[in-house]
Design a protein around this motif. Structure first.
Motif, PDB file in Angstrom:
ATOM      1  N   THR A 181      20.103  85.307  25.455  1.00 52.69           N
ATOM      2  CA  THR A 181      21.137  84.834  26.542  1.00 52.69           C
ATOM      3  C   THR A 181      21.229  85.943  27.732  1.00 52.69           C
ATOM      4  OG1 THR A 181      22.970  85.888  25.209  1.00 52.69           O
ATOM      5  CG2 THR A 181      22.533  83.589  24.842  1.00 52.69           C
ATOM      6  N   THR A 182      21.503  85.334  28.634  1.00 51.52           N
ATOM      7  CA  THR A 182      21.876  86.171  29.910  1.00 51.52           C
ATOM      8  C   THR A 182      22.824  85.617  31.029  1.00 51.52           C
ATOM      9  OG1 THR A 182      20.541  87.172  31.946  1.00 51.52           O
ATOM     10  CG2 THR A 182      20.112  84.801  31.684  1.00 51.52           C
ATOM     11  N   GLY A 183      23.264  86.002  32.000  1.00 54.82           N
ATOM     12  CA  GLY A 183      24.530  85.760  32.657  1.00 54.82           C
ATOM     13  C   GLY A 183      24.462  84.695  33.759  1.00 54.82           C
ATOM     14  N   ASP A 184      23.330  84.378  33.943  1.00 52.01           N
ATOM     15  CA  ASP A 184      23.014  83.383  35.224  1.00 52.01           C
ATOM     16  C   ASP A 184      22.214  82.213  34.841  1.00 52.01           C
ATOM     17  OD1 ASP A 184      23.340  82.771  38.372  1.00 52.01           O
ATOM     18  OD2 ASP A 184      21.235  82.889  37.782  1.00 52.01           O
ATOM     19  N   ALA A 185      22.412  81.063  35.147  1.00 50.33           N
ATOM     20  CA  ALA A 185      21.563  79.895  34.901  1.00 50.33           C
ATOM     21  C   ALA A 185      20.260  79.973  35.593  1.00 50.33           C
ATOM     22  CB  ALA A 185      22.520  78.447  35.181  1.00 50.33           C
ATOM     23  N   ALA A 188      18.055  82.507  33.917  1.00 50.00           N
ATOM     24  CA  ALA A 188      17.506  81.926  32.540  1.00 50.00           C
ATOM     25  C   ALA A 188      16.410  81.101  32.755  1.00 50.00           C
ATOM     26  CB  ALA A 188      18.808  81.391  31.775  1.00 50.00           C
ATOM     27  N   ALA A 189      16.424  80.290  33.715  1.00 49.05           N
ATOM     28  CA  ALA A 189      15.353  79.391  33.881  1.00 49.05           C
ATOM     29  C   ALA A 189      13.854  80.181  34.218  1.00 49.05           C
ATOM     30  CB  ALA A 189      15.991  78.481  34.945  1.00 49.05           C
ATOM     31  N   ILE A 190      14.098  81.175  35.125  1.00 50.46           N
ATOM     32  CA  ILE A 190      13.009  81.789  35.473  1.00 50.46           C
ATOM     33  C   ILE A 190      12.490  82.556  34.342  1.00 50.46           C
ATOM     34  CG2 ILE A 190      12.221  84.010  36.764  1.00 50.46           C
ATOM     35  CD1 ILE A 190      12.659  81.388  38.513  1.00 50.46           C
ATOM     36  N   LYS A 191      13.297  83.257  33.485  1.00 47.75           N
ATOM     37  CA  LYS A 191      12.876  83.799  32.163  1.00 47.75           C
ATOM     38  C   LYS A 191      12.006  83.040  31.209  1.00 47.75           C
ATOM     39  CE  LYS A 191      16.610  87.429  32.158  1.00 47.75           C
ATOM     40  NZ  LYS A 191      15.938  88.497  32.466  1.00 47.75           N
ATOM     41  N   ARG A 192      12.629  81.713  31.122  1.00 47.49           N
ATOM     42  CA  ARG A 192      11.800  80.661  30.486  1.00 47.49           C
ATOM     43  C   ARG A 192      10.343  80.374  30.876  1.00 47.49           C
ATOM     44  NH1 ARG A 192      16.968  78.491  29.869  1.00 47.49           N
ATOM     45  NH2 ARG A 192      16.630  77.176  31.610  1.00 47.49           N
ATOM     46  N   ALA A 193      10.317  80.297  32.208  1.00 52.50           N
ATOM     47  CA  ALA A 193       9.011  79.967  33.096  1.00 52.50           C
ATOM     48  C   ALA A 193       8.142  80.931  32.643  1.00 52.50           C
ATOM     49  CB  ALA A 193       9.359  79.781  34.477  1.00 52.50           C
ATOM     50  N   GLY A 211      23.125  91.421  18.809  1.00 46.46           N
ATOM     51  CA  GLY A 211      24.326  90.821  18.314  1.00 46.46           C
ATOM     52  C   GLY A 211      25.306  90.523  19.197  1.00 46.46           C
ATOM     53  N   ALA A 212      24.741  90.752  20.672  1.00 45.55           N
ATOM     54  CA  ALA A 212      25.974  90.429  21.835  1.00 45.55           C
ATOM     55  C   ALA A 212      25.333  89.108  22.208  1.00 45.55           C
ATOM     56  CB  ALA A 212      25.778  91.330  22.999  1.00 45.55           C
ATOM     57  N   ALA A 213      26.100  88.241  23.325  1.00 46.34           N
ATOM     58  CA  ALA A 213      25.932  87.027  23.838  1.00 46.34           C
ATOM     59  C   ALA A 213      26.354  86.987  25.301  1.00 46.34           C
ATOM     60  CB  ALA A 213      26.536  85.979  22.970  1.00 46.34           C
ATOM     61  N   SER A 214      25.951  86.240  26.096  1.00 40.57           N
ATOM     62  CA  SER A 214      25.984  85.973  27.206  1.00 40.57           C
ATOM     63  C   SER A 214      26.343  84.484  27.538  1.00 40.57           C
ATOM     64  CB  SER A 214      25.122  86.611  28.252  1.00 40.57           C
ATOM     65  OG  SER A 214      25.225  87.903  28.384  1.00 40.57           O
ATOM     66  N   PRO A 215      26.696  83.981  28.838  1.00 39.75           N
ATOM     67  CA  PRO A 215      26.988  82.352  28.680  1.00 39.75           C
ATOM     68  C   PRO A 215      25.730  81.382  28.798  1.00 39.75           C
ATOM     69  CG  PRO A 215      28.173  83.882  30.498  1.00 39.75           C
ATOM     70  CD  PRO A 215      27.164  84.659  29.685  1.00 39.75           C
ATOM     71  N   PHE A 216      24.323  82.065  28.983  1.00 42.55           N
ATOM     72  CA  PHE A 216      23.445  81.127  29.398  1.00 42.55           C
ATOM     73  C   PHE A 216      22.184  81.370  28.656  1.00 42.55           C
ATOM     74  CE2 PHE A 216      25.910  80.964  33.253  1.00 42.55           C
ATOM     75  CZ  PHE A 216      26.079  79.638  33.456  1.00 42.55           C
ATOM     76  N   ARG A 217      21.989  80.363  27.958  1.00 44.70           N
ATOM     77  CA  ARG A 217      20.746  80.709  26.981  1.00 44.70           C
ATOM     78  C   ARG A 217      19.460  80.656  27.412  1.00 44.70           C
ATOM     79  NH1 ARG A 217      19.013  77.028  21.359  1.00 44.70           N
ATOM     80  NH2 ARG A 217      18.588  78.801  20.073  1.00 44.70           N
ATOM     81  N   VAL A 218      18.672  81.609  27.169  1.00 40.85           N
ATOM     82  CA  VAL A 218      17.021  81.508  27.812  1.00 40.85           C
ATOM     83  C   VAL A 218      16.342  80.865  26.681  1.00 40.85           C
ATOM     84  CG1 VAL A 218      15.165  83.281  28.257  1.00 40.85           C
ATOM     85  CG2 VAL A 218      17.649  83.905  28.756  1.00 40.85           C
ATOM     86  N   LEU A 219      16.147  81.395  25.436  1.00 36.30           N
ATOM     87  CA  LEU A 219      15.147  80.827  24.377  1.00 36.30           C
ATOM     88  C   LEU A 219      15.804  81.345  23.138  1.00 36.30           C
ATOM     89  CD1 LEU A 219      11.742  82.109  25.813  1.00 36.30           C
ATOM     90  CD2 LEU A 219      12.519  79.549  25.635  1.00 36.30           C
TER      91      LEU A 219
END
Length: 251
Positions: A181-185, A188-193, A211-219
């Protein structure tokens, strides 16, 4: 029990167990789940935790500003940078994310290395400008200032035209159930690409992100190949990731 006392109790559970289940806390304290969920919302707004379905997980320290992140796990990030840099071979095309740990990868690439690095980070680009044998492809776009990386449509179009051997990904949260996860949608999309365009994806995993989490899922973790970690991490911190079949690389 006063609100502050409830919140301190919630944070103590989070530190001890690595997660909070709202129903369990409400039963322990003899309070409604609505009361506990309100406390969780307020703590999340303060940046003290990350809400998930049914409760909360630790908020990632990597959500802080870039200047603040530079002082988090400094020695660990150097170790991760060295370990990742040693994986790069002559002639490879490497995608390198932005952020403080990725910068350490750039700094520790062998002086004699001949390779191409593709990055959407102006900071990483400036670092690699001093390397005699690295060709740098800088992906342009809108600057996301929190991480100092390019995002947006122009960046996505440029990434789609590149095929890489390996991608070193940075994220702010790594959790065995919630994934990366990361903090910006947009980020996150760039990381997926970047991951889609790479034969192999390895995640730069400093200890404060596990073990931590942020609002936007990457993969989901099943879609990456491994983690690059600090050598002194306790095995129990890594066991759930090993159980998923991930390769764990360290200095």
């Amino acid at each position: 029990m006063l609100t502050r006392e409830r919140k301190d109790h919630i944070l103590a559970i989070l530190q001890r167990d690595g997660r909070v289940v709202a129903k369990v806390v409400s039963q322990q304290l003899g309070l409604s789940e609505d009361t506990i969920r309100r406390d969780l919302r307020e703590l999340a707004a303060e940046g003290r935790l990350q809400r998930v379905h049914g409760g909360a997980l630790p908020a990632s320290a990597a959500m802080a500003s870039l200047a603040q992140r530079e002082d988090v796990s400094t020695a660990g990030k150097v170790a991760i940078g060295k370990a990742a840099a040693r994986m790069v071979r002559d002639g490879q095309v490497v995608m390198l994310d932005g952020g403080t740990t990725a910068l350490q990868v750039a700094r520790h690439l062998a002086p004699e290395l001949r390779a191409t690095v593709v990055t959407h980070s102006p900071t990483v680009t400036a670092e690699l400008g001093r390397h005699p044998g690295i060709e740098v492809e800088l992906i342009g776009g809108r600057l996301f200032k929190h991480s100092r990386v390019s995002v947006g449509a122009a960046a996505m179009e440029a990434i789609a035209r590149i095929r890489a051997d390996i991608f070193f990904m940075g994220v702010t949260g790594i959790h065995p159930e919630l994934g990366l996860t990361t903090g910006d949608a947009d980020e996150a999309a760039i990381k997926r690409a970047l991951s889609r365009q790479s034969a192999e994806t390895l995640v730069l995993a400093s200890r404060e992100k596990l073990g931590a989490a942020s609002p936007f899922r990457v993969l989901p973790l099943e879609e990456v190949d491994g983690l690059v970690v600090e050598a002194d991490l306790p095995r129990e911190m890594l066991q759930s990731y090993l159980n998923l079949g991930l390769t764990v690389v360290h200095d």
